[in-house]
Design a protein around this motif. Structure first.
Motif, PDB file in Angstrom:
ATOM      1  N   VAL A 173      -0.626  -0.470  14.541  1.00 10.50           N
ATOM      2  CA  VAL A 173      -0.245   1.235  14.357  1.00 10.50           C
ATOM      3  C   VAL A 173      -0.716   1.732  15.752  1.00 10.50           C
ATOM      4  N   ALA A 174       0.099   2.398  16.409  1.00 13.02           N
ATOM      5  CA  ALA A 174      -0.359   3.343  17.566  1.00 13.02           C
ATOM      6  C   ALA A 174       0.084   4.828  17.147  1.00 13.02           C
ATOM      7  N   VAL A 175      -0.803   5.714  17.415  1.00 14.25           N
ATOM      8  CA  VAL A 175      -0.663   7.184  16.829  1.00 14.25           C
ATOM      9  C   VAL A 175      -0.837   8.026  18.228  1.00 14.25           C
ATOM     10  N   GLY A 176       0.098   8.834  18.560  1.00  7.89           N
ATOM     11  CA  GLY A 176      -0.226   9.847  19.678  1.00  7.89           C
ATOM     12  C   GLY A 176       0.645  11.006  18.918  1.00  7.89           C
ATOM     13  N   GLU A 177       1.387  11.669  19.849  1.00  8.23           N
ATOM     14  CA  GLU A 177       2.397  12.624  19.088  1.00  8.23           C
ATOM     15  C   GLU A 177       3.131  12.075  18.054  1.00  8.23           C
TER      16      GLU A 177
ATOM     17  N   ASP B 226       0.924  -1.335  -0.031  1.00  7.83           N
ATOM     18  CA  ASP B 226      -0.063  -0.189   0.151  1.00  7.83           C
ATOM     19  C   ASP B 226       0.965   1.472  -0.027  1.00  7.83           C
ATOM     20  N   ASN B 227       0.221   2.427  -0.190  1.00  6.37           N
ATOM     21  CA  ASN B 227       0.903   3.804  -0.272  1.00  6.37           C
ATOM     22  C   ASN B 227       0.498   4.275   0.893  1.00  6.37           C
ATOM     23  N   ILE B 228       1.098   4.308   2.003  1.00 12.14           N
ATOM     24  CA  ILE B 228       0.322   5.122   3.167  1.00 12.14           C
ATOM     25  C   ILE B 228       1.312   6.464   3.982  1.00 12.14           C
ATOM     26  N   GLU B 229       0.929   7.436   3.679  1.00 12.20           N
ATOM     27  CA  GLU B 229       1.720   8.525   4.572  1.00 12.20           C
ATOM     28  C   GLU B 229       1.706   8.531   5.805  1.00 12.20           C
ATOM     29  N   ALA B 230       2.532   9.220   6.387  1.00 10.75           N
ATOM     30  CA  ALA B 230       2.340   9.331   7.955  1.00 10.75           C
ATOM     31  C   ALA B 230       1.089   9.864   8.428  1.00 10.75           C
ATOM     32  N   SER B 231       0.581  10.772   7.859  1.00  6.15           N
ATOM     33  CA  SER B 231      -0.692  11.363   8.124  1.00  6.15           C
ATOM     34  C   SER B 231      -1.929  10.257   7.916  1.00  6.15           C
ATOM     35  N   GLY B 232      -1.485   9.424   7.187  1.00  2.86           N
ATOM     36  CA  GLY B 232      -2.617   8.325   6.853  1.00  2.86           C
ATOM     37  C   GLY B 232      -2.742   7.300   7.752  1.00  2.86           C
ATOM     38  N   PHE B 233      -1.956   7.170   8.945  1.00  4.52           N
ATOM     39  CA  PHE B 233      -2.055   6.162   9.816  1.00  4.52           C
ATOM     40  C   PHE B 233      -2.998   6.520  11.102  1.00  4.52           C
ATOM     41  N   SER B 234      -3.684   5.286  11.410  1.00  2.78           N
ATOM     42  CA  SER B 234      -4.746   5.702  12.447  1.00  2.78           C
ATOM     43  C   SER B 234      -4.447   4.863  13.599  1.00  2.78           C
ATOM     44  N   ASP B 235      -4.570   5.319  14.711  1.00  2.00           N
ATOM     45  CA  ASP B 235      -4.406   4.504  16.240  1.00  2.00           C
ATOM     46  C   ASP B 235      -5.268   3.513  16.172  1.00  2.00           C
TER      47      ASP B 235
ATOM     48  N   LYS C 131       9.299   3.454  16.631  1.00  2.00           N
ATOM     49  CA  LYS C 131       8.729   4.637  16.375  1.00  2.00           C
ATOM     50  C   LYS C 131       9.318   4.982  15.009  1.00  2.00           C
ATOM     51  N   VAL C 132       8.438   5.800  14.335  1.00  2.00           N
ATOM     52  CA  VAL C 132       8.628   6.375  12.952  1.00  2.00           C
ATOM     53  C   VAL C 132       9.643   7.675  13.398  1.00  2.00           C
ATOM     54  N   THR C 133      10.840   7.562  13.095  1.00  2.00           N
ATOM     55  CA  THR C 133      11.540   8.800  13.235  1.00  2.00           C
ATOM     56  C   THR C 133      11.797   9.809  12.256  1.00  2.00           C
ATOM     57  N   GLN C 134      11.892   8.999  10.986  1.00  2.00           N
ATOM     58  CA  GLN C 134      11.765   9.999   9.635  1.00  2.00           C
ATOM     59  C   GLN C 134      10.610   9.648   8.487  1.00  2.00           C
ATOM     60  N   PRO C 135       9.341  10.162   8.568  1.00  2.00           N
ATOM     61  CA  PRO C 135       8.538   9.692   7.701  1.00  2.00           C
ATOM     62  C   PRO C 135       8.574  10.423   6.329  1.00  2.00           C
ATOM     63  N   ASN C 136       7.992   9.697   5.521  1.00  2.00           N
ATOM     64  CA  ASN C 136       7.652  10.151   4.128  1.00  2.00           C
ATOM     65  C   ASN C 136       8.708  10.252   3.400  1.00  2.00           C
ATOM     66  N   PHE C 137       9.499   9.419   3.065  1.00  2.00           N
ATOM     67  CA  PHE C 137      10.283   9.559   1.916  1.00  2.00           C
ATOM     68  C   PHE C 137       9.631   9.050   0.789  1.00  2.00           C
ATOM     69  N   TYR C 138       9.118   9.907  -0.246  1.00  4.70           N
ATOM     70  CA  TYR C 138       8.150   9.498  -1.292  1.00  4.70           C
ATOM     71  C   TYR C 138       9.073   8.797  -2.395  1.00  4.70           C
ATOM     72  N   ALA C 139       8.372   7.852  -3.149  1.00  4.56           N
ATOM     73  CA  ALA C 139       8.861   7.302  -4.280  1.00  4.56           C
ATOM     74  C   ALA C 139       7.797   7.070  -5.277  1.00  4.56           C
ATOM     75  N   ASP C 140       8.375   6.514  -6.725  1.00  2.91           N
ATOM     76  CA  ASP C 140       7.290   6.583  -7.650  1.00  2.91           C
ATOM     77  C   ASP C 140       6.410   5.295  -7.058  1.00  2.91           C
TER      78      ASP C 140
END
Length: 533
Positions: free
Chosen positions: A147-151, A124-133, A169-178
């Motif tokens: 997935v756990a979403v807080g700060e 799938d193609n899921i941006e950091a903002s697309g994750f839900s708790d 922990k996702v420390t660096q999100p959203n490295f986009y690719a084709d």
């Protein structure tokens, strides 16, 4: 077929360790690397993923070709530190020639490594903002991630069992690719197959539970402040009665207005109290069993017991108060014992003694309230020494001149009659404290008063023959009375000693012993001799 070393390890420890550098934690890949290329290209380009690249090359199945395919793929990419720590925790040690991660990858089973790596990929193609708790993700490997979403965004692997919650922990999100997106994470995620194959003990330690449970954050902070972290880590088998955060709030209320949080435990007496309280919550096991049995149970606080009470099948814990602690969550399994979260901070006798101490008078008030010491009160006022005996702070300050409950004093307090004898010795010009009205006389009076004070709390039971150094830096002599268990106090006169007429007048910041003579240092004797000239 080469395999990983089989070693027991608590995955929860991995979850508690931050792997990425401070400089990287808040970097958003979308701001640093956007453009054409596949997720495999991104992995090769991000500087902190060299171990992941090496793992992809070592794994079976040509994962690189897959990641260059159509996709879409969401890749959770463990950074280099995550691989290094993972390798170290399962038994590899870095040396001058090779990192622990390099050694791990050189002997890794290619098929097992492929299972682990494909467990980091979601179709799938899921941006950091697309994750839900609470979201569940199905990986290419076939296992599930949560997935756990807080700060921040956290990814939970197969070791997310009821008794433990190791997370990445996702420390660096959203490295986009084709063909998808890459999120850098700080832990190697493990599918159940890897856990089984490596014979992992996924249970946390007692310390992991204390430090990794939100509702035990006050307990964790208290253990750190009291210097007990290593002691908890070294426990072999024990049951920890773990007060939740609300229990600590209730403790602060019981201690009074000076205690709003753990920051108010800021001197040696308070930290010792905190240590005693925490040790009172640890029930060690002599036979390896942590089962609860009704009755008194020894604690790690020396010579103390907690009462285990069977209340209609539900265990409670009794301390020296009338209120028991009830279990909020029980049977939390760990590698070296069991945790029972309770709703009350249990109090040993030392805690009640401390609370009583806080409610008692200080030495200054004790002197004021004693009718037989009114002349001493006048003398303290005349020499501006009252503040020395006022316990006005709960802070321990090495430069402080006043005595507090964390820095006690012993006062040999001359009675009113003792001062009358002094005035008679000095002659007709001295009828009261008011007669000391010159700078020289007030300095003399100050030296006399300080000659009656010894640092530290010495009760009558603690008195022993010998010398005591006073605040005037001169010595008093404690003299044993022949044929008696009593003591007298000798001064520089070397002839008439002071008898203790009333011992052990206890105060919050020390103890007073009322004596029948004003003790005289050599400076006073010299002054008296000068009056005859």
């Amino acid at each position: 077929m080469k395999t990983f070393r089989i070693l027991s390890i608590s995955l929860s420890m991995l979850a508690l360790i931050g792997f990425s550098s401070c400089d990287d934690d808040d970097i958003d890949g979308s701001d640093t690397l956007i453009g054409p290329g596949t997720v495999d290209t991104r992995i090769n380009t991000i500087g902190s993923l060299s171990n992941l690249n090496a793992a992809i090359d070592a794994a079976s199945g040509d994962i690189a070709t897959t990641l260059n395919g159509t996709g879409p793929f969401t890749v959770f990419a463990p950074n280099d530190a995550a691989f290094e720590t993972f390798a170290t925790q399962i038994g590899f040690e870095a040396n001058d020639d090779e990192s622990a991660a390099a050694q791990l990858l050189s002997v890794a089973d290619a098929d097992l490594l492929a299972q682990i790596l494909t467990y980091h990929v979601v179709a799938d193609n899921i941006e950091a903002s697309g994750f839900s708790d609470g979201q569940t993700l199905t990986t290419v490997q076939g296992g599930s991630l949560s997935v756990a979403v807080g700060e921040d965004v956290f990814i939970l692997d197969a070791s997310n069992l009821p008794e433990t919650n190791p997370v990445s922990k996702v420390t660096q999100p959203n490295f986009y690719a084709d063909n998808g997106i890459v999120h850098v994470i700080d832990k190697v995620l493990l599918p159940q197959e890897a856990i089984d194959a490596l014979d992992f003990d996924i249970r946390p330690t007692l310390l992991d539970w204390v430090t990794g449970t939100d509702d035990l954050s006050s307990l964790a902070a208290a253990a750190t402040k009291a210097g007990l972290v290593d002691a908890i880590a070294d426990l072999e088998t024990a049951r920890v009665l773990a007060p939740n955060n609300q229990a600590f709030e209730n403790l602060f209320d019981a201690l009074g207005d000076d205690y709003n949080d753990l920051d108010d435990f800021d001197n040696s007496a308070e930290i010792e109290l905190l240590s005693n309280i925490l040790l009172y919550h640890i029930l060690p096991s002599d036979d390896g069993s942590t089962d609860l049995v009704a009755g008194p149970t020894m604690t790690l606080l020396e010579d103390s017991t907690v009462e285990v009470v069977d209340n209609a099948g539900a265990f409670e814990f009794g301390d020296v108060t009338a209120t028991n602690a009830a279990i909020v969550t029980d049977g939390i399994d760990s590698k070296n014992g069991v945790v029972s979260i309770v709703d009350k901070v249990l109090l040993p006798q030392a805690a009640l003694d401390f609370i009583a101490l806080l409610g008692s008078d200080d030495l200054a008030t004790t002197v004021v309230n004693a009718p037989s010491l009114s002349t001493l009160e006048e003398a303290l006022i005349a020499t501006d020494l009252v503040d020395v005996f006022v316990d006005a702070t709960n802070m321990e300050d090495e430069e402080a001149t006043n005595f507090t409950y964390s820095r006690n004093a012993t006062v040999f307090a001359p009675s009113n009659d003792a001062f009358v004898d002094l005035f008679n010795t000095l002659g007709p010009d001295y009828t009261s404290i008011a007669s000391f009205d010159t700078e020289e006389e007030l300095e003399l009076l100050t030296n006399i008063l300080l000659y009656h004070v010894v640092a530290g709390k010495i009760t009558s039971a603690d008195l022993a023959a010998g010398s005591l150094t006073t605040l005037s830096e001169k010595d008093l002599e404690v003299i044993s009375v022949i044929g008696s268990e009593n003591f007298v106090i000798g001064d520089a006169t070397n002839d008439v000693n002071a008898n203790i007429t009333t011992p052990d007048v206890l105060a919050r910041n020390g103890v007073a012993h009322i004596v029948d003579k004003v003790l005289l240092p050599q400076t006073a004797i010299t002054f008296i001799d000068s009056l005859d000239d």
